[in-house]
Design an enzyme around this catalytic site. Sequence first.
Site, PDB file in Angstrom:
ATOM      1  N   PHE A  38     -23.482  -0.147  20.672  1.00 56.31           N
ATOM      2  CA  PHE A  38     -24.689   0.564  21.255  1.00 56.31           C
ATOM      3  C   PHE A  38     -24.841   0.211  22.116  1.00 56.31           C
ATOM      4  O   PHE A  38     -25.598   1.390  22.576  1.00 56.31           O
ATOM      5  CB  PHE A  38     -26.157  -0.088  19.422  1.00 56.31           C
ATOM      6  CG  PHE A  38     -27.138   1.023  20.426  1.00 56.31           C
ATOM      7  CD1 PHE A  38     -27.403   2.715  20.183  1.00 56.31           C
ATOM      8  CD2 PHE A  38     -28.470   0.067  20.189  1.00 56.31           C
ATOM      9  CE1 PHE A  38     -28.294   2.953  20.159  1.00 56.31           C
ATOM     10  CE2 PHE A  38     -29.770   1.053  20.164  1.00 56.31           C
ATOM     11  CZ  PHE A  38     -29.143   2.103  20.656  1.00 56.31           C
TER      12      PHE A  38
ATOM     13  N   ALA B 177     -24.094   5.541  17.898  1.00 56.96           N
ATOM     14  CA  ALA B 177     -24.046   4.941  18.989  1.00 56.96           C
ATOM     15  C   ALA B 177     -22.382   5.492  19.702  1.00 56.96           C
ATOM     16  O   ALA B 177     -21.921   6.590  20.735  1.00 56.96           O
ATOM     17  CB  ALA B 177     -22.398   3.478  19.339  1.00 56.96           C
TER      18      ALA B 177
ATOM     19  N   GLN C 275     -27.704  -4.857   6.949  1.00 54.23           N
ATOM     20  CA  GLN C 275     -28.452  -5.330   8.012  1.00 54.23           C
ATOM     21  C   GLN C 275     -29.474  -4.954   6.908  1.00 54.23           C
ATOM     22  O   GLN C 275     -31.102  -5.915   6.105  1.00 54.23           O
ATOM     23  CB  GLN C 275     -29.138  -4.348   9.017  1.00 54.23           C
ATOM     24  CG  GLN C 275     -28.607  -4.743   9.891  1.00 54.23           C
ATOM     25  CD  GLN C 275     -28.188  -3.256  10.578  1.00 54.23           C
ATOM     26  OE1 GLN C 275     -27.401  -2.600  10.475  1.00 54.23           O
ATOM     27  NE2 GLN C 275     -28.776  -3.429  12.262  1.00 54.23           N
TER      28      GLN C 275
ATOM     29  N   LYS D 247     -22.776  -8.023   8.986  1.00 57.46           N
ATOM     30  CA  LYS D 247     -23.569  -8.012   7.743  1.00 57.46           C
ATOM     31  C   LYS D 247     -24.113  -6.425   7.626  1.00 57.46           C
ATOM     32  O   LYS D 247     -24.428  -6.104   8.657  1.00 57.46           O
ATOM     33  CB  LYS D 247     -24.372  -9.464   8.561  1.00 57.46           C
ATOM     34  CG  LYS D 247     -23.994 -10.595   8.099  1.00 57.46           C
ATOM     35  CD  LYS D 247     -23.750 -11.165   6.325  1.00 57.46           C
ATOM     36  CE  LYS D 247     -22.786 -12.419   6.539  1.00 57.46           C
ATOM     37  NZ  LYS D 247     -22.608 -11.785   4.726  1.00 57.46           N
TER      38      LYS D 247
ATOM     39  N   LYS E  89     -36.612   1.103   7.781  1.00 57.46           N
ATOM     40  CA  LYS E  89     -35.509   2.165   7.399  1.00 57.46           C
ATOM     41  C   LYS E  89     -34.243   1.924   7.040  1.00 57.46           C
ATOM     42  O   LYS E  89     -33.790   2.459   5.693  1.00 57.46           O
ATOM     43  CB  LYS E  89     -35.200   3.479   8.418  1.00 57.46           C
ATOM     44  CG  LYS E  89     -34.291   2.805   9.748  1.00 57.46           C
ATOM     45  CD  LYS E  89     -33.686   3.195  10.569  1.00 57.46           C
ATOM     46  CE  LYS E  89     -31.963   2.228  10.738  1.00 57.46           C
ATOM     47  NZ  LYS E  89     -31.678   1.899  12.192  1.00 57.46           N
TER      48      LYS E  89
ATOM     49  N   PHE F  53     -29.321 -14.321  17.777  1.00 58.04           N
ATOM     50  CA  PHE F  53     -28.216 -14.404  19.111  1.00 58.04           C
ATOM     51  C   PHE F  53     -29.163 -15.119  20.267  1.00 58.04           C
ATOM     52  O   PHE F  53     -29.025 -15.481  21.831  1.00 58.04           O
ATOM     53  CB  PHE F  53     -27.120 -13.683  19.635  1.00 58.04           C
ATOM     54  CG  PHE F  53     -25.991 -13.678  18.523  1.00 58.04           C
ATOM     55  CD1 PHE F  53     -25.525 -14.824  17.607  1.00 58.04           C
ATOM     56  CD2 PHE F  53     -25.052 -13.029  18.602  1.00 58.04           C
ATOM     57  CE1 PHE F  53     -25.137 -14.239  16.649  1.00 58.04           C
ATOM     58  CE2 PHE F  53     -24.051 -12.483  17.582  1.00 58.04           C
ATOM     59  CZ  PHE F  53     -23.770 -13.246  16.632  1.00 58.04           C
TER      60      PHE F  53
END
Lengths: 367, 367
Positions: B34, B173, B321, B319, B224, B117
Amino acid sequence: MLARSLQRLARPGARLMSGAPGSEKIAMVGSGNFGSALVRILGANAQRHAVFDDEVRMYVYEEMIDGKPLTEIINTTHENVKYLKGAKFTPNVRAVPDLAEAVKGATMVCFCLPHQFLKPLMPTIKASVAPGAKCLSAIKGIDFDDNGVVLISDLLREGLNADVSVLMGANVANDMAHDQFCETTIGYKDEKNGELFRLAFDAPALKVGTVKDTVGVELCGALKNIVAIGAGFSDGLGYGGNTKAALIRIGLKEMIKFCKMFYPNAGIDDNTFLESCGVADLITTCFGGRNRKCAEAYAKANKTKSLEQIEAELLAGQKLQGTLTAKEVNHILKMKGLEHEFPFFTTVYKISYENAPFSALTETPYQ
Amino acid sequence: MLARSLQRLARPGARLMSGAPGSEKIAMVGSGNFGSALVRILGANAQRHAVFDDEVRMYVYEEMIDGKPLTEIINTTHENVKYLKGAKFTPNVRAVPDLAEAVKGATMVCFCLPHQFLKPLMPTIKASVAPGAKCLSAIKGIDFDDNGVVLISDLLREGLNADVSVLMGANVANDMAHDQFCETTIGYKDEKNGELFRLAFDAPALKVGTVKDTVGVELCGALKNIVAIGAGFSDGLGYGGNTKAALIRIGLKEMIKFCKMFYPNAGIDDNTFLESCGVADLITTCFGGRNRKCAEAYAKANKTKSLEQIEAELLAGQKLQGTLTAKEVNHILKMKGLEHEFPFFTTVYKISYENAPFSALTETPYQ
């Protein structure tokens, strides 16, 4: 399930239900796919709640199926074998081929048929129903006259001199017939009547929300089909999820704007668009419905086939509501000089009926 | 396209752009799928608008691809061959492996990386950017501490002592990389900064809407994904469009309620949920995204596989989300005794992590 059903009955609105046992007699005018799915629920609820008379009558336009009248088949097998095959009615649902008899003495009359057929039926209905009968329209359409938009509920109000609620939502009939969980929305003007219809339709697999906004609810049911045409074009052109979601969102914003602009004093409630009749029905229609499907085929064929051809190929005699609504809405917008205020509705119309290229779908500067 | 681009510049907000030519230097922290799609647009816009310095720098966590450093490949081929293959950057995008150098002197810093991060990077960024640098977070996540929800934008505000806007929308993306028309939403606190970021991102194929509601926009981006898990369960259980649309709608209502209940004084705007970050991103995510896909597989396997197994099989190291957010949101709701106020979020959590059966998805009495 029982706990849930009791919880529903304990809702504040339930106190409004004070009718004597059996005092409310329900009739359905219409026996197509969706009408039959609704009658199936009405039949079960008439048995479940004391206030309703046990019998639910359904007016069926008579036709012969394998040499037998459809009404006779329904009343014997408790199944509308033509329009909702595979789903049983409770035995208290009675199919009636005579309109006057079907609605005779009814205190609650539901409508679910193509709105073009409505006008000639109204005098008979008016003469036959109980005094003060309450109506509910589940007709997802819209009409127009020389002055602009005409709501089907207003046609009913005028023709029957009755209070009219409306029912719209993400309600694909065949899924409802298999008791897959869904929701619907009842818009009411008279709260007592709205609550009575809620009681008649609310069921373990059909959760009914109510809002005091018949106009918003009804217009959602009609305008969403224009958006579905745009969504179908997007699919047919091979665009991905981003583009389709953007077009659906832009369409939703124009639906809201249309409601507010054409009915500034009707109490249009922003929350209506977050009910089942709004965003949920829009989603179902833009991913599943027949308007989306035909529009996809039209875009894939890149106009080498006419919309009429595609209708004939895919809908077996039914008419595309979305393009018709787009045309009628465009007529009104043009008449009032408002096309530029609704660039998405206008683009869908121009791609469908004028020579606009499909690329206009994403190149129009939406607001 | 030109007319459209001029029309955009003529928007009222454009008058706020009074910077000297080349005065705004853009940096992107993050170079994933993205982030790269966004940098591609930033590169083109830096060339298109005088106010931006020509060079757009992208901080890239260095790795070797076929024996060559990724930054070198990007700067030679103008393509992020690892994370956004097949889409070219304009040559003014420069990949930089050193964080301090990447953001040195930047006046506009965009963030698009996993929020885990972020913390260790902030001191370096703070020491290197231009005084008064404006930030924008495109990180679709949420954090929590002992007191409750922590927004990523608030982490940035605190860590960098800077104004922070957010960008969220229906923005897959790979579709963006092929210039398929889509929209996004920028939530701002400082209108001038919001307009500057709008100018940096708005493009013929990416229409940017702006709202003065960073909290609503940011929470939409995180919450969402919980709804998408529920939508995926619905798909995996074989439910049709009615049920899925109902669950999406119920989820949307809980998203709105969550925003208003946890941020009562943050200026949450109902219209935010009708922007791209709201209903559009929700639709895309509930029909396309990886959260939906994994949840579908989990429901299809009827818990014979763990969520971790399914993650490993389908996400190649990434992972989920949605389930993580469901877990963290549930932690907060439980802590505050509010689980019953969010029955859908709670049900998604309990199916994912506790022993609730999948049938709870449609048998929970939603509000």
